[in-house]
Write an enzyme that holds these catalytic residues in place. Structure first.
Site: not given
Ligand code: NAD
Length: 368
Positions: A145, A196, A228, A252, A256
């Site tokens: 980001y 990852k 994943d 992020d 959620d």
């Protein structure tokens, strides 16, 4: 007696209603645990625009800077004046500015689903075990980001190329890892680090650094999971997790996903932590939800997210672990004794009593 200065920024919509209940519970807590809070209210969001034509008035920012921590409600009212440019609207001008101003690099989002609220969770009961209890620790100021270069280039012929860059340095990973290991020490002492590492250079460095930091916390069991698989495991067996440590973008998304397991936005607190000075950490504490304009001003909002945010403040900013745990158990007690705001009410529960914002706050404060 230890004294702490708190800036209370209630904001818009349900903000003032739920903030009032959190302060009520804090006042009951300070009496019992012998500390003192000096709480200064300040306008923010549309309340700030009405007060000083700015979502974050200078006076509010000055109060925040003079405080040890910020207890925040929520800001933003989608139906208010659409002509105001987006950079002046509350979500950007107040929230992002505060996050930047105070260097808030660690975001903590606990998700707790008590067994009696099984009906509010989208997962089948058999997947919920004895209740879900996860803490997502998300790095908040690095990664994709913010990494440079970040741009869209014109390639000619009507084609463009968009570039985002994922960057992490060793110190950035170390400081968030320390936050996560320390949080795990206060919980069930298990940490799952998400990365990852099979594809990303960032993932390899993340795994190496987290493993190295973990050697300083031999009482915490560390494992690693690819993001994943982590997303899938959260749905299949959420009870396997205690603390989940993630870089910015993975956090992020997973925070959620985990939030959906908590039953209602009205139950979910969050903490964003900045620098530590001596034994105090500057923090910004807010409910995971927004201003809920659909129910504002009607005594319908669930104040628990705001009250649990106040508990996180006591724990993570001031080290008042017992007082924080007492608030959390008072919340559990109010729920177990059948108090339900509309968002967590089900007519199928025989002992449930529908109550308003104020009555829920009273019930929790009474236990304290
Ligand atoms: P929202 O979180 O305000 O509401 C979504 C749904 O959840 C609504 O049905 C609402 O009634 C319910 N809900 C939320 N909190 C609740 C509570 N404490 N008790 C009971 N029910 C609750 O999200 P939205 O409607 O998308 O956004 C409304 C405004 O809030 C927007 O302007 C948005 O930008 C802003 N917002 C602010 C923050 C923040 O200040 N950090 C976060 C999210 C959204």
């Amino acid at each position: 007696m230890n004294t702490y200065n708190i800036a209370a920024l209630a904001g818009d919509g349900i903000g003032p209603e739920v903030m009032r209940e959190a302060i009520k519970v804090l006042r009951a807590t300070e009496k019992r645990f012998n500390f003192k809070l000096i709480i200064t209210d300040a306008p923010v969001g549309w309340a700030g625009i009405d007060f000083a034509k700015k979502a974050l008035p200078d006076k509010t920012l000055a109060i925040c800077k003079a405080s040890d921590s910020i207890l925040f409600g929520s800001v933003g009212l989608p139906d208010r004046d659409p002509t105001i440019p987006k950079e002046e609207r509350p979500e950007r001008a107040a929230l992002l500015r505060l996050r930047k101003e105070f260097g808030l690099f660690a975001n903590l989002r606990p998700v707790k689903l008590p067994k009696v609220l099984a009906h509010a969770c989208p997962l089948a009961k058999e997947r919920q075990g004895d209740g879900i209890d996860i803490l997502v620790v998300r790095e908040l100021t690095g990664g994709m980001y913010f990494g440079q270069p970040k741009k869209t280039e014109d390639l000619g012929g009507g084609n463009q190329r968009a570039i985002d860059t994922m960057v992490y340095t060793t110190p950035e990973i170390e400081r968030i890892a320390h936050v996560a290991f320390k949080a795990a020490q206060l919980r069930r002492k298990k940490l799952t680090s998400i990365d990852k590492a099979n594809v990303l250079e960032n993932g390899i460095l993340w795994r190496e650094v987290v493993t190295r930091v973990g050697k300083q916390y031999p009482d915490v069991a560390l494992d690693h999971m690819f993001v994943d698989n982590g997303a899938m495991q959260l749905m299949l067996k959420p009870t396997q997790f205690d603390v989940l440590l993630c870089e910015n973008m993975f956090g992020d998304i997973l925070s959620d996903e985990a939030a959906a397991l908590g039953g209602s936005l009205g139950m979910l607190p969050s903490a964003s932590l900045g620098a530590t000075n001596g034994n105090q950490t500057f923090g910004f504490y807010e409910p995971a939800g927004g201003t809920a304009p659909d129910i504002a001003g009607k005594d319908l909002a669930n104040p628990i997210a705001q009250i649990l945010s106040a508990a996180l403040m006591l724990r993570h900013s001031f080290g008042l672990n017992e007082a924080a745990a007492a608030i959390e158990s008072a919340v559990e007690h109010a729920i177990e004794s059948g108090h339900r705001t509309g968002d967590i009410y089900s007519a199928s529960e025989p002992n449930a009593r529908r109550v308003g914002t104020r009555a829920m706050g009273d019930a929790i404060a009474a236990v304290m």
